[in-house]
Design a protein around this motif. Structure first.
Motif, PDB file in Angstrom:
ATOM      1  N   PRO A 152       4.300  -1.120  -1.177  1.00  0.00           N
ATOM      2  CA  PRO A 152       2.923  -1.000  -1.672  1.00  0.00           C
ATOM      3  C   PRO A 152       2.058  -0.050  -0.852  1.00  0.00           C
ATOM      4  CG  PRO A 152       3.624  -3.289  -1.683  1.00  0.00           C
ATOM      5  CD  PRO A 152       4.705  -2.523  -1.000  1.00  0.00           C
ATOM      6  N   PHE A 153       2.214  -0.055   0.486  1.00  0.00           N
ATOM      7  CA  PHE A 153       1.386   0.816   1.318  1.00  0.00           C
ATOM      8  C   PHE A 153       1.711   2.282   1.064  1.00  0.00           C
ATOM      9  CE2 PHE A 153       5.212   0.438   3.912  1.00  0.00           C
ATOM     10  CZ  PHE A 153       5.356   1.702   4.450  1.00  0.00           C
ATOM     11  N   SER A 156       0.203   3.174  -2.451  1.00  0.00           N
ATOM     12  CA  SER A 156      -1.260   3.250  -2.458  1.00  0.00           C
ATOM     13  C   SER A 156      -1.771   4.620  -2.033  1.00  0.00           C
ATOM     14  CB  SER A 156      -1.852   2.168  -1.553  1.00  0.00           C
ATOM     15  OG  SER A 156      -1.445   2.380  -0.202  1.00  0.00           O
ATOM     16  N   HIS A 159      -2.793   7.868  -5.384  1.00  0.00           N
ATOM     17  CA  HIS A 159      -3.788   7.140  -6.184  1.00  0.00           C
ATOM     18  C   HIS A 159      -3.497   7.190  -7.678  1.00  0.00           C
ATOM     19  CE1 HIS A 159      -5.993   6.817  -2.473  1.00  0.00           C
ATOM     20  NE2 HIS A 159      -6.026   8.137  -2.336  1.00  0.00           N
ATOM     21  N   ALA A 162      -0.536   4.911  -8.413  1.00  0.00           N
ATOM     22  CA  ALA A 162      -0.913   3.517  -8.164  1.00  0.00           C
ATOM     23  C   ALA A 162      -1.748   2.961  -9.313  1.00  0.00           C
ATOM     24  CB  ALA A 162      -1.683   3.414  -6.847  1.00  0.00           C
ATOM     25  N   ARG A 163      -2.651   3.783  -9.869  1.00  0.00           N
ATOM     26  CA  ARG A 163      -3.456   3.330 -11.016  1.00  0.00           C
ATOM     27  C   ARG A 163      -2.589   3.120 -12.245  1.00  0.00           C
ATOM     28  NH1 ARG A 163      -7.204   7.240  -9.122  1.00  0.00           N
ATOM     29  NH2 ARG A 163      -6.505   8.700 -10.735  1.00  0.00           N
ATOM     30  N   LYS A 166      -0.722  -0.169 -12.127  1.00  0.00           N
ATOM     31  CA  LYS A 166      -1.580  -1.336 -12.354  1.00  0.00           C
ATOM     32  C   LYS A 166      -1.953  -1.511 -13.822  1.00  0.00           C
ATOM     33  CE  LYS A 166      -3.731  -1.367  -7.762  1.00  0.00           C
ATOM     34  NZ  LYS A 166      -4.996  -1.210  -7.009  1.00  0.00           N
TER      35      LYS A 166
END
Length: 269
Positions: A152-153, A156, A159, A162-163, A166
């Motif tokens: 996850p790090f 992240s 960006h 990551a969006r 989600k």
């Protein structure tokens, strides 16, 4: 700012900086052109050369040729036509133009995400273009497949990706070999649907309910100009006759193991 950076770097750094800047400026041009084309000429009748543009890092090429191509292009139906940069790009053409044209000539973009993918500037550019196309066309044109676990790090820090993770469904390449056929079927579902054979009701079974959902989605997609074929085998073909006519057209016969010709009516042609 660009000029100060250019003069403060050695010659090779200057050339690299300007090359990367040129790539992203060209990409922005193509993104803007995509927005304009969509506004002036909606893609209702677009003719696609490929089912999917495959965005991947060169370090993952072995997986593409050993796992992806055999399962999606050579095993079917359906047989998918994939676009690969080292096989289908036009020789002598600017690489950014090749990426953009191939991406927009494909029904969908398949991004194969690995640690190497996240480190590649070219892969980042392809993901950027695919994301903007997603925003412009407002339909499912982007498929994310994670070939390995990304912490996850680490995710992240990216960006845009990551969006997407989600807000959108994505696929994980299964470590268990027994689950990889299911993975292949899921990839196929993004472009086409196969109704297989079986021995259940074409009216009231779970099979019939699922077939009705995908049939209606395919009708809607084709109406909107997104080519989405359905293939029916045996029971699947029977289900299609019911979904199309709204009637059970089958009649009981005392036959087994007999092959008969399929004769199309004039309207069928």
């Amino acid at each position: 700012m660009a000029e100060r950076l250019r003069f403060s770097l050695p010659l090779h750094g200057s050339v690299t900086f300007r090359s990367l800047a040129g790539v992203y400026l060209t990409a922005l041009f193509h993104i803007a052109r995509g927005w304009l084309d969509e506004a002036l000429h909606p893609r209702s009748g677009t003719h696609y050369l490929f089912d999917a543009f495959v965005s991947y890092c060169g370090k993952d090429e072995r997986w593409v040729f050993e796992e992806l191509l055999p399962n999606l292009e050579k095993r079917g139906p359906p047989f998918l036509n994939l676009c690969l940069h080292n096989r289908d790009f036009q020789l002598g053409k600017d690489i950014v133009d090749n990426i953009t044209d191939s991406l927009y000539r494909s029904r969908r973009t398949l991004c194969l995400v690995t640690t190497s993918y996240l480190r590649s500037n070219w892969c980042a550019l392809e993901l950027r273009l695919a994301t903007h196309r997603l925003l412009v066309e407002r339909r499912d044109v982007l498929i994310l497949v994670f070939l390995e676990k990304i912490p996850p790090f680490q995710l992240s820090a990216h960006h845009r990706l990551a969006r997407l993770v989600k807000t959108r469904t994505y696929l994980d390449w299964p470590e268990d070999p027994n689950q990889r056929m299911i993975f292949t079927c899921m990839c196929n579902l993004f472009c086409r649907v196969l109704f297989p054979g079986g021995g259940v009701s074409i009216v009231s079974s779970g099979y019939a309910k699922a077939a009705k959902i995908f049939y209606e989605l395919a009708i809607k997609a084709n109406f909107n100009g997104d080519y989405f074929p359905i293939w029916g085998t045996c029971l699947g073909f029977e289900a299609l006759t019911y979904l199309t006519s709204g009637k059970v057209l089958l009649s009981a016969t005392n036959t087994s193991g007999i092959a008969l010709p399929l004769v199309f009516t004039k309207s069928g042609h």
